[in-house]
Design a protein around this motif. Structure first.
Motif, PDB file in Angstrom:
ATOM      1  N   THR A  10     -24.021  18.623  11.922  1.00 40.82           N
ATOM      2  CA  THR A  10     -25.369  18.180  12.250  1.00 40.82           C
ATOM      3  C   THR A  10     -25.222  17.147  13.371  1.00 40.82           C
ATOM      4  OG1 THR A  10     -25.863  18.380   9.917  1.00 40.82           O
ATOM      5  CG2 THR A  10     -27.439  17.153  11.221  1.00 40.82           C
ATOM      6  N   PRO A  11     -26.012  17.266  14.463  1.00 41.35           N
ATOM      7  CA  PRO A  11     -25.834  16.288  15.543  1.00 41.35           C
ATOM      8  C   PRO A  11     -26.070  14.866  15.041  1.00 41.35           C
ATOM      9  CG  PRO A  11     -27.405  18.011  16.152  1.00 41.35           C
ATOM     10  CD  PRO A  11     -27.079  18.215  14.713  1.00 41.35           C
ATOM     11  N   LEU A  12     -25.240  13.962  15.509  1.00 38.31           N
ATOM     12  CA  LEU A  12     -25.372  12.564  15.099  1.00 38.31           C
ATOM     13  C   LEU A  12     -26.209  11.832  16.127  1.00 38.31           C
ATOM     14  CD1 LEU A  12     -21.698  12.142  14.074  1.00 38.31           C
ATOM     15  CD2 LEU A  12     -23.655  11.865  12.572  1.00 38.31           C
ATOM     16  N   THR A  13     -27.191  11.139  15.670  1.00 41.51           N
ATOM     17  CA  THR A  13     -28.098  10.496  16.624  1.00 41.51           C
ATOM     18  C   THR A  13     -28.135   8.989  16.456  1.00 41.51           C
ATOM     19  OG1 THR A  13     -29.861  10.921  15.045  1.00 41.51           O
ATOM     20  CG2 THR A  13     -29.631  12.497  16.843  1.00 41.51           C
ATOM     21  N   GLN A  14     -27.367   8.449  15.511  1.00 43.90           N
ATOM     22  CA  GLN A  14     -27.508   7.013  15.276  1.00 43.90           C
ATOM     23  C   GLN A  14     -26.963   6.161  16.422  1.00 43.90           C
ATOM     24  OE1 GLN A  14     -25.374   8.998  13.507  1.00 43.90           O
ATOM     25  NE2 GLN A  14     -23.964   7.844  12.232  1.00 43.90           N
ATOM     26  N   PHE A  15     -25.947   6.676  17.141  1.00 43.23           N
ATOM     27  CA  PHE A  15     -25.403   5.928  18.280  1.00 43.23           C
ATOM     28  C   PHE A  15     -25.948   6.523  19.576  1.00 43.23           C
ATOM     29  CE2 PHE A  15     -22.234   5.198  14.982  1.00 43.23           C
ATOM     30  CZ  PHE A  15     -21.996   3.830  15.114  1.00 43.23           C
ATOM     31  N   ALA A  16     -26.463   5.663  20.450  1.00 45.04           N
ATOM     32  CA  ALA A  16     -26.949   6.124  21.749  1.00 45.04           C
ATOM     33  C   ALA A  16     -25.770   6.271  22.707  1.00 45.04           C
ATOM     34  CB  ALA A  16     -27.959   5.120  22.294  1.00 45.04           C
ATOM     35  N   THR A  17     -26.028   6.915  23.829  1.00 46.01           N
ATOM     36  CA  THR A  17     -25.019   6.995  24.886  1.00 46.01           C
ATOM     37  C   THR A  17     -25.668   6.612  26.210  1.00 46.01           C
ATOM     38  OG1 THR A  17     -25.481   9.309  25.371  1.00 46.01           O
ATOM     39  CG2 THR A  17     -23.790   8.892  23.731  1.00 46.01           C
ATOM     40  N   ALA A  18     -24.858   6.152  27.158  1.00 45.73           N
ATOM     41  CA  ALA A  18     -25.331   5.878  28.519  1.00 45.73           C
ATOM     42  C   ALA A  18     -24.183   6.136  29.472  1.00 45.73           C
ATOM     43  CB  ALA A  18     -25.803   4.421  28.634  1.00 45.73           C
ATOM     44  N   ASP A  19     -24.462   6.839  30.544  1.00 43.12           N
ATOM     45  CA  ASP A  19     -23.452   7.172  31.565  1.00 43.12           C
ATOM     46  C   ASP A  19     -22.200   7.782  30.931  1.00 43.12           C
ATOM     47  OD1 ASP A  19     -25.185   6.049  33.453  1.00 43.12           O
ATOM     48  OD2 ASP A  19     -24.353   4.048  33.134  1.00 43.12           O
ATOM     49  N   LEU A  22     -20.329   6.313  24.780  1.00 46.23           N
ATOM     50  CA  LEU A  22     -20.976   5.971  23.523  1.00 46.23           C
ATOM     51  C   LEU A  22     -21.295   4.476  23.535  1.00 46.23           C
ATOM     52  CD1 LEU A  22     -21.478   7.507  20.750  1.00 46.23           C
ATOM     53  CD2 LEU A  22     -19.498   6.243  19.933  1.00 46.23           C
ATOM     54  N   LEU A  23     -22.454   4.103  23.023  1.00 50.49           N
ATOM     55  CA  LEU A  23     -22.829   2.682  22.959  1.00 50.49           C
ATOM     56  C   LEU A  23     -22.682   2.182  21.527  1.00 50.49           C
ATOM     57  CD1 LEU A  23     -26.091   2.623  25.119  1.00 50.49           C
ATOM     58  CD2 LEU A  23     -23.765   2.035  25.831  1.00 50.49           C
ATOM     59  N   VAL A  24     -21.999   1.075  21.371  1.00 54.16           N
ATOM     60  CA  VAL A  24     -21.843   0.456  20.052  1.00 54.16           C
ATOM     61  C   VAL A  24     -22.339  -0.978  20.167  1.00 54.16           C
ATOM     62  CG1 VAL A  24     -20.280  -0.015  18.133  1.00 54.16           C
ATOM     63  CG2 VAL A  24     -19.781   1.859  19.709  1.00 54.16           C
ATOM     64  N   GLY A  25     -23.359  -1.302  19.390  1.00 48.90           N
ATOM     65  CA  GLY A  25     -23.952  -2.628  19.509  1.00 48.90           C
ATOM     66  C   GLY A  25     -24.367  -2.900  20.952  1.00 48.90           C
ATOM     67  N   GLY A  26     -24.813  -1.870  21.649  1.00 44.95           N
ATOM     68  CA  GLY A  26     -25.261  -2.011  23.037  1.00 44.95           C
ATOM     69  C   GLY A  26     -24.150  -1.989  24.069  1.00 44.95           C
ATOM     70  N   LEU A  27     -22.892  -1.981  23.643  1.00 51.53           N
ATOM     71  CA  LEU A  27     -21.766  -2.022  24.594  1.00 51.53           C
ATOM     72  C   LEU A  27     -21.197  -0.633  24.830  1.00 51.53           C
ATOM     73  CD1 LEU A  27     -19.512  -5.018  23.431  1.00 51.53           C
ATOM     74  CD2 LEU A  27     -20.903  -4.892  25.494  1.00 51.53           C
ATOM     75  N   PRO A  28     -20.939  -0.282  26.102  1.00 52.76           N
ATOM     76  CA  PRO A  28     -20.246   0.990  26.365  1.00 52.76           C
ATOM     77  C   PRO A  28     -18.862   0.959  25.719  1.00 52.76           C
ATOM     78  CG  PRO A  28     -21.092   0.001  28.407  1.00 52.76           C
ATOM     79  CD  PRO A  28     -21.261  -1.026  27.334  1.00 52.76           C
ATOM     80  N   LEU A  29     -18.457   2.102  25.190  1.00 51.28           N
ATOM     81  CA  LEU A  29     -17.234   2.141  24.386  1.00 51.28           C
ATOM     82  C   LEU A  29     -16.000   1.638  25.145  1.00 51.28           C
ATOM     83  CD1 LEU A  29     -16.160   2.948  21.591  1.00 51.28           C
ATOM     84  CD2 LEU A  29     -15.525   5.141  22.601  1.00 51.28           C
ATOM     85  N   ALA A  30     -15.857   2.037  26.420  1.00 53.19           N
ATOM     86  CA  ALA A  30     -14.654   1.625  27.176  1.00 53.19           C
ATOM     87  C   ALA A  30     -14.619   0.103  27.298  1.00 53.19           C
ATOM     88  CB  ALA A  30     -14.642   2.280  28.555  1.00 53.19           C
ATOM     89  N   ARG A  31     -15.787  -0.498  27.497  1.00 48.35           N
ATOM     90  CA  ARG A  31     -15.825  -1.957  27.602  1.00 48.35           C
ATOM     91  C   ARG A  31     -15.526  -2.604  26.253  1.00 48.35           C
ATOM     92  NH1 ARG A  31     -20.813  -5.812  29.441  1.00 48.35           N
ATOM     93  NH2 ARG A  31     -19.861  -7.717  28.636  1.00 48.35           N
ATOM     94  N   LEU A  32     -16.068  -2.011  25.199  1.00 54.75           N
ATOM     95  CA  LEU A  32     -15.778  -2.554  23.867  1.00 54.75           C
ATOM     96  C   LEU A  32     -14.269  -2.495  23.598  1.00 54.75           C
ATOM     97  CD1 LEU A  32     -16.666  -3.688  21.128  1.00 54.75           C
ATOM     98  CD2 LEU A  32     -17.011  -1.332  20.354  1.00 54.75           C
TER      99      LEU A  32
END
Ligand SMILES: *Cc1c(COP(=O)(O)O)cnc(C)c1O
Length: 412
Positions: A10-19, A22-32
């Protein structure tokens, strides 16, 4: 490459993405990952934790208490965050009790369950003023001695091993012979001993099982638990003030699984609350949840250290694996290994480019995080994300196995 007949997640929608990140707590994953300073790590999203607790409260009847069973995720910062979102914390050891108290949870709203509570742990529980869910006749004299030595009441509820099972449960924890609780038919005798020992009786705790995605099964278990509690209350030395009906709410992990439908559960709990108001007027109704509260708010992140092709099959070898995330490897209670939802967290916009298996660095074929999964083309240095990892991850894994570095946990 033929995966058309495979069931999909089932597609997961709880985490948003940008560029593509994946965004975690508003931070792009690579930066996190840079902020954390290493892979592998677990990241838990504060906002998702709060949203889940609030959504649950908005759906379930008002007045029903929601407890967090912290063995699902005992990270101290997360427990402190949860303590502000729920009505109580359920602990399963004196070690967890320390974390709950440090987190600022009110001792009045902490309860302690578990088979094999050591004498020292029972004394600590009385000193802390928390509620002990008694699971054995042996605990009674120990609690009475602690109460006398400390000059404090020993607050107890009885954990009942019910005379029914939770159907369709991932892990059964009640019904039939069990090491948990006291068999329902022995409870009247236990209640007499509690009265004789002068313990402060507060109520009952029933927990039938875990990881259930069938609302009807949960409804049936809660109804039967309530009816059993009503029958047992006739033998109680004091009015029931606390009635913990357990939980068992599951989350979708595997292809084809659907999120739990809360509506019938909420309706049933509203009916039980109304009945309790008439028949057990002093009772506070409680449900206790672990993975449902925290599981979907967490991810596990590891980095691709090698990419190999063996006889046509692609392997992404990562710096993480079963030593940090036993459950995702399929070795934490699953009968048949199935894939957790996995993504390449820095290529969220990329289309699938074929099947790859994500494995860890351990010298065992059990160290698999994804088996022949449809994934974008990943390269060395990419970040592999395992979703649904906020519960039974970090502390439920054999971290020392093979001597690789430990994972880090962050609350974002
Ligand atoms: C483990 C446990 C829970 C939490 O189970 P989840 O599946 O994480 O919700 C609740 N109550 C008791 C007594 C437990 O042992």
């Amino acid at each position: 490459m033929s995966s058309s007949t495979k069931p999909v997640h089932t597609p997961l929608t709880q985490f948003a993405t940008a560029d593509g990140q994946l965004l975690v707590g508003g931070l792009p994953l690579a930066r996190l990952a840079e902020r954390v300073g290493q892979t592998p790590f677990y990241a838990y999203d504060r906002a998702l934790l709060a949203a889940r607790a609030q959504a649950l409260r908005a759906t379930l009847p008002p007045g029903l208490k929601i407890h967090y069973a912290m063995k699902a995720n005992p990270m101290p910062a997360l427990v402190a965050h949860m303590a502000g979102l729920v009505d109580g914390i359920d602990v399963a050891s004196a070690g967890e009790l320390k974390v709950a108290l440090d987190a600022g949870a009110n001792p009045q709203d902490i309860s302690f369950a578990g088979p094999g509570k050591r004498d020292a742990e029972l004394h600590q529980a009385v000193a802390a003023g928390i509620l002990v869910n008694v699971e054995s006749f042996r605990e009674i004299p120990v609690l009475a001695a602690a109460a006398q030595r400390l000059g404090l009441p020993a607050r107890v509820a009885v954990r009942v091993n019910p005379d029914f099972e939770l159907k369709a449960s991932g892990m059964k924890m009640g019904g039939g012979p069990k090491q948990f609780g006291v068999d329902a038919e022995q409870v009247p005798a236990l209640l007499a001993e509690i009265a004789g020992a002068g313990l402060s009786f507060e109520g009952f705790h029933l927990f039938a099982g875990s990881q259930n995605l069938k609302a009807e099964a949960i409804v049936e278990a809660q109804r039967k638990s309530f009816e059993l509690a009503l029958r047992l209350a006739e033998h109680a030395p004091a009015p029931v003030r606390f009635l913990n009906l357990g939980g068992g709410f599951g989350i979708p992990y595997f292809p084809g699984e659907q999120a739990l439908d809360l509506a019938p559960i909420a309706d049933n709990l509203a009916q039980i609350s109304a009945q309790a108001a008439a028949q057990l007027p002093q009772a506070e109704l409680v449900i206790e949840l672990g993975r449902y509260l925290v599981g979907e708010a967490g991810i596990y992140v590891c980095r691709v250290v090698d990419r190999k092709v063996s006889r046509g099959q692609t392997y992404l070898v990562t710096d993480g694996g079963l030593h940090h995330h036993l459950a995702a490897s399929g070795n934490f209670g699953q009968v048949i290994r199935k894939n957790y939802p996995v993504a390449v967290g820095n290529r969220m916009d990329a289309a699938a480019a074929g099947e790859a298996s994500v494995v860890g660095p351990l010298c065992t074929p059990l160290d698999v995080l994804a088996d022949r999964m449809s994934l974008p083309a990943a390269e060395i240095g990419d970040l592999v994300v395992v979703f649904q990892s906020g519960a039974y991850g970090f502390t439920a894994s054999p971290e020392r196995f093979l001597g690789h570095p430990a994972a880090v946990e962050v609350l974002v």
